[in-house]
Design a protein around this motif. Sequence first.
Motif, PDB file in Angstrom:
ATOM      1  N   UNK A   3      66.827   6.868   6.905  1.00  0.00           N
ATOM      2  CA  UNK A   3      67.263   8.121   7.230  1.00  0.00           C
ATOM      3  C   UNK A   3      66.015   8.990   7.662  1.00  0.00           C
ATOM      4  N   UNK A  63      65.831  15.302  -0.822  1.00  0.00           N
ATOM      5  CA  UNK A  63      65.422  16.457   0.084  1.00  0.00           C
ATOM      6  C   UNK A  63      64.188  16.929  -0.361  1.00  0.00           C
ATOM      7  N   UNK A  64      63.322  17.110   0.818  1.00  0.00           N
ATOM      8  CA  UNK A  64      61.905  17.594   0.658  1.00  0.00           C
ATOM      9  C   UNK A  64      61.747  18.922  -0.243  1.00  0.00           C
ATOM     10  N   UNK A 124      67.202  20.463   4.482  1.00  0.00           N
ATOM     11  CA  UNK A 124      68.452  20.104   4.243  1.00  0.00           C
ATOM     12  C   UNK A 124      68.761  18.717   3.397  1.00  0.00           C
ATOM     13  N   UNK A 125      69.486  19.008   2.653  1.00  0.00           N
ATOM     14  CA  UNK A 125      69.948  17.821   1.804  1.00  0.00           C
ATOM     15  C   UNK A 125      70.344  16.495   2.533  1.00  0.00           C
ATOM     16  N   UNK A 126      69.775  15.480   2.276  1.00  0.00           N
ATOM     17  CA  UNK A 126      69.831  13.987   3.170  1.00  0.00           C
ATOM     18  C   UNK A 126      70.642  13.126   2.170  1.00  0.00           C
ATOM     19  N   UNK A 127      71.278  12.192   2.797  1.00  0.00           N
ATOM     20  CA  UNK A 127      71.925  11.065   2.027  1.00  0.00           C
ATOM     21  C   UNK A 127      71.544   9.898   2.498  1.00  0.00           C
ATOM     22  N   UNK A 161      65.194  15.541   6.843  1.00  0.00           N
ATOM     23  CA  UNK A 161      65.439  16.692   7.270  1.00  0.00           C
ATOM     24  C   UNK A 161      64.614  17.851   6.464  1.00  0.00           C
TER      25      UNK A 161
END
Lengths: 163, 197
Positions: free
Chosen positions: A71, A95-96, A77-80, A74
Amino acid sequence: MSLLSAQTSKSQDIGTDSVGELKVSLIFGTDGDADQAGKDLKQPSEIQLAALKKLKTIRFAHYRLLGEDQQPILRSYENWANPMKNSKEILLSFQPRGKPIDDHLKMDLEFWQSHKKIMKSGPTLKKGKPLFIQGPAWRGGKIIIAVELMSLVEEKSAKVDKN
Amino acid sequence: MNKPDEKTLSSWLEGKLEGEELRKVDTWAETHAGELDEEFKCEIGWCALNDELMASLPDSEEPPYPEFFNSKIQQAISEDSQSEVVSEPSSTPLWQKIRLMIAPAAFAALVAFYAGTQMQNEKPADIPEVASEQSSVYVPNSGIVAAVSESNDATEIILRGLTPISDELDIAAGDTSPGHSPMMANTPDEINPDIFF
């Protein structure tokens, strides 16, 4: 007018920019019969196997790849990551936690099992240095989550940004 | 005789005085030793023994290691054994008596110092090394323990106490436990902002 405003706002949202890519793999590790996980499953890649064999505390005789998901990361933003496309039994959100520094990226990482948050961690990920999480038992082995930073997008210099 | 200066007392405690000077200090000590307050006793004792201890330590900043500590104990036992053989109990000089009085305190201090250095330096063998950057693992559910290990090649987190996934659940085929997925949509149109930098 409002539509134009919304579009302008959307185009300026640098939070949706990708700062890199993360690969999350779900691996079955066992000292017993690896086929218990499924007869058609493949072994992890050569690189992953080499990394698994170097581990100090997570050690198994046999490994099988249950699934993997790559993935974009971002910026804000939260990523899954959903390594098994159909099953949502094991999930990872990430999330960074700031800008990438050199080849490092500090992340907020959450491990979910059976719809429950099991663990939250703040690792600093580096390309070529994976994070392995030994999770729950299953069919005579353990579920292992491998988290690898695949790439980082180079930040544009301030001079370029101004232009 | 007036009270000897600290240097003379230190030499006397170390048994370096001889002849007339030794006799004078012995006489003074016999008559005034009971008048010395505890602070002064400690002061003159520690001064003398401290110099001796410091002289016997290596000239580095390293703390005394077990080998060094044990060798000093062996040396002290050996010296005590020899002195018991050659000396007569009735004629033990006063400076030796005071040294023997102070010795347990010095020994206790050495033990405390040694223990302190070990508490700072010692790492149990069965606890993996935890890097400070990776140690921030939060496990909300009680009964679950996370152990973090870090090397140059990888970071490992082992979670213990997790509920096993049912063997009946074929996760490889797409099975999931009943319940609502926490996964949020992560397309740019639907994502929820959280942090910015």
